[in-house]
Design an enzyme around this catalytic site. Structure first.
Site, PDB file in Angstrom:
ATOM      1  N   SER A 176       0.777  -1.593  -0.187  1.00  9.01           N
ATOM      2  CA  SER A 176      -0.001   0.007   0.004  1.00  9.01           C
ATOM      3  C   SER A 176       0.806   1.638  -0.247  1.00  9.01           C
ATOM      4  O   SER A 176       2.357   1.513   0.465  1.00  9.01           O
ATOM      5  CB  SER A 176      -0.652  -0.042   1.071  1.00  9.01           C
ATOM      6  OG  SER A 176      -1.062   0.781   1.150  1.00  9.01           O
ATOM      7  N   CYS A 179     -11.908   2.750  20.488  1.00 10.38           N
ATOM      8  CA  CYS A 179     -13.444   2.950  21.088  1.00 10.38           C
ATOM      9  C   CYS A 179     -14.497   2.860  20.435  1.00 10.38           C
ATOM     10  O   CYS A 179     -14.353   3.738  19.189  1.00 10.38           O
ATOM     11  CB  CYS A 179     -13.276   4.903  21.789  1.00 10.38           C
ATOM     12  SG  CYS A 179     -14.525   4.780  22.994  1.00 10.38           S
TER      13      CYS A 179
HETATM   14  N1  PLP Z   1      -2.523  -4.788   6.058  1.00 11.00           N
HETATM   15  C1  PLP Z   1      -1.749  -4.644   7.216  1.00 11.00           C
HETATM   16  C2  PLP Z   1      -1.065  -4.872   7.715  1.00 11.00           C
HETATM   17  C3  PLP Z   1      -1.806  -2.769   7.494  1.00 11.00           C
HETATM   18  O1  PLP Z   1      -1.147  -2.332   8.352  1.00 11.00           O
HETATM   19  C4  PLP Z   1      -2.526  -1.657   6.717  1.00 11.00           C
HETATM   20  C5  PLP Z   1      -2.845  -0.845   7.119  1.00 11.00           C
HETATM   21  O2  PLP Z   1      -3.167  -0.148   8.021  1.00 11.00           O
HETATM   22  C6  PLP Z   1      -3.984  -2.036   5.446  1.00 11.00           C
HETATM   23  C7  PLP Z   1      -3.398  -3.938   5.601  1.00 11.00           C
HETATM   24  C8  PLP Z   1      -4.586  -2.133   5.108  1.00 11.00           C
HETATM   25  O3  PLP Z   1      -4.297  -1.207   3.553  1.00 11.00           O
HETATM   26  P1  PLP Z   1      -5.053  -0.106   3.207  1.00 11.00           P
HETATM   27  O4  PLP Z   1      -4.844   1.486   4.736  1.00 11.00           O
HETATM   28  O5  PLP Z   1      -4.173   0.521   2.053  1.00 11.00           O
HETATM   29  O6  PLP Z   1      -6.185  -0.115   2.517  1.00 11.00           O
END
Ligand code: PLP
Length: 395
Positions: free
Chosen positions: A212, A339
Site C-alpha cells: 500500500s 473506542c
Molecule cells: N495490512 C496491514 C498490515 C496494514 O497495516 C494495513 C493498514 O493499516 C492494511 C493492510 C490496509 O491497507 P490500506 O490502508 O491501504 O487499505
C-alpha cells in the site's frame, strides 16, 4: 506555517509518531501527482493520444513497483485501491478459483482485519474452513505449527510479512517453502514490511503479496497486489477488462503515478531511511526504559522487528488515556485498542501475545518516520514522562 527540514510536514509544531497508520506525502510525490491532476488526466483505456500517455504512465509505474518488489514481470503487478483491496482480492479470488480442490485456508491470529475479515467472509458465506495459527509471546508463527495444520484440502496460506501493531517480522521464506513443498498457494500481506525492509518476492518464494502506497509517503487509496504469473484468480469486481481482467474499474492514474514516485524514492533510499529511523527508535526505547518505570516492550527485541516500531505497555494505565494526554501536546501516537460505542475494545494482536486483557489495554504504539528527528523524540519523551507521572499520581 513553517516548513520542516524534510519538507514533509507543513508544520513543525506537529509531533507525528503514528507512521504505521499512515505517512505524510513527500513533496516530490506531490509534484508528480499535481502534473497528473492538471494535465495528464486522460483515461488510460482511451485509444487517443492522451489516453496513450496515461497508459504509458501506468505501465511505467507497474515496472517501478515490480522493481521495488523484485517481481520478474511488470504484468505480475495489479493496481488496487490499497492494501485492504489487495488482501480481499487475493484471498477471496484464490479461494473462489480453487474451491474445487479444497476449502481449507490457514492464516495467523494476528493478521490485519483486511485478511481476517476476508477469511471470515469465506467461512460465513462460502463454507470455507479456517485454521488461525497461534503466535508466541513475541508474535512469531511457528513453522512447525504451520506444517501440522496443513490438510489435504488446504488451498491457501496467508501470513503477514510484518505485524502492524507490534512489528514482528515473520520467517516468510521458511513459511512459503512449507507451502511450496505441499503445493499450496502462499500469500503475504507486506503492507507494513515494504516501507521498512527489503522485500523481494522471488527471494521470499511467495505467490502473492500486498502493498500500500500511503505507508511509504505515497498517496492514500492506491496499492498493489503482486501475483505470480500463471496463477488463476476470480476478480472481485465486475466491470471492464482493466488490469488484464483481474481488477475492473478505471485506473487511479494520479495515485498510481504517485505510488511509483514514492516507490522509486523508497527503493533508492531504503538503507539510509531504515538506518535513520531505527537509530531514532532505539534512542527512544533506551531513554524510555531508563526514565520510566514499569513498562514492557511488546513484540520482539532485535533484528526481527520492524525498524520503526516501538509498542509499550504502561503498567496500570489505560493506553487511551496516554494517547489523549499526548494529543493535547500535539503528539500523535496510537493504541492497539479502539473506542467503539463507549467501551474500549482490545487489540486481537495484543490479546494473542499477552497473558491478560488488562495489560493489552495499557499499550501504546509509537511508529517513527522520515520527518522525525532527535529533538522531536526528546519532546515526546519529556511529555510521556509527565503524562505517565500525572496519570499514575491519580491512582
Ligand atoms: N495490512 C496491514 C498490515 C496494514 O497495516 C494495513 C493498514 O493499516 C492494511 C493492510 C490496509 O491497507 P490500506 O490502508 O491501504 O487499505
Amino acid at each position: 506555517m513553517k516548513e520542516d527540514k524534510n519538507q514533509m510536514l507543513n508544520n513543525n509544531e506537529i509531533y507525528y509518531f503514528d507512521h504505521a497508520s499512515t505517512t505524510p506525502l513527500r513533496k516530490e510525490v506531490k509534484t508528480v501527482m499535481e502534473e497528473f491532476y492538471s494535465n495528464k488526466f486522460a483515461n488510460p483505456a482511451s485509444s487517443h493520444f492522451l489516453g496513450e500517455k496515461s497508459e504509458r504512465a501506468v505501465e511505467n509505474a507497474r515496472e517501478e513497483i515490480a522493481l521495488l518488489l523484485g517481481a520478474n514481470k511488470a504484468e505480475e503487478i495489479i493496481f488496487t485501491s490499497g492494501g485492504t483491496e489487495a488482501d480481499n482480492l487475493i484471498i477471496k479470488g484464490i479461494a473462489m478459483a480453487y474451491a474445487e480442490q479444497g476449502k481449507h485456508i490457514i492464516t495467523s491470529s494476528i493478521e490485519h482485519p483486511a485478511v481476517i475479515e476476508s477469511c471470515k467472509y469465506l467461512e460465513k458465506h462460502l463454507g470455507f474452513k479456517l485454521s488461525y495459527l497461534e503466535v508466541d509471546q513475541e508474535g512469531f508463527v511457528n513453522p512447525k505449527d504451520l506444517k501440522k495444520s496443513i490438510r489435504d484440502d488446504t488451498i491457501l496460506i496467508t501470513i503477514m510479512t510484518a505485524n502492524n501493531e507490534i512489528g514482528t517480522v515473520q520467517a516468510i521464506k521458511e513459511l512459503a517453502e512449507i507451502a511450496g513443498e505441499n503445493n499450496i498457494f502462499f500469500h503475504s500481506d507486506a503492507v507494513q514490511a515494504v516501507p521498512q525492509m527489503q522485500v523481494d518476492v522471488e527471494e521470499l518464494g511467495v505467490d502473492a503479496l500486498s502493498v500500500s502506497a500511503h505507508k511509504f509517503n505515497g498517496p492514500k487509496g492506491v496499492g498493489a497486489l503482486y501475483l505470480k504469473s500463471g496463477i488463476k484468480l476470480i476478480p472481485q469486481q465486475s466491470g471492464g477488462s482493466q488490469e488484464r481482467k483481474r481488477r475492473a474499474g478505471s485506473l487511479n492514474v494520479t495515485g498510481i503515478a504517485g505510488m511509483a514516485a514514492a516507490s522509486k524514492l523508497l527503493r533508492e533510499e531504503l538503507v539510509t531511511k531504515v538506518k535513520k529511523i531505527k537509530a531514532l527508535r532505539d534512542y527512544f526505547i533506551k531513554r524510555v526504559f531508563s526514565e520510566i518505570d514499569n513498562i514492557t516492550l511488546n513484540g520482539p527485541e532485535g533484528e526481527n522487528r520492524l525498524a520503526n516500531n516501538a509498542n509499550l505497555t504502561f503498567e496500570g494505565l489505560a493506553g487511551e488515556a496516554i494517547l489523549y494526554n499526548l494529543s493535547l501536546k500535539k503528539i500523535a501516537v496510537s493504541t492497539g485498542s479502539a473506542c467503539a460505542s463507549g467501551s474500549i475494545s482490545t487489540s486481537h494482536v495484543l490479546k494473542a501475545i499477552s497473558a491478560d486483557e488488562k495489560s493489552a489495554k495499557s499499550a501504546v504504539r509509537f511508529t517513527f518516520g522520515l520527518a522525525n528527528d532527535k529533538s522531536q523524540i526528546d519532546y515526546l519523551i519529556d511529555n510521556l514522562k509527565d503524562t505517565v507521572r500525572h496519570l499514575r499520581s491519580l491512582k
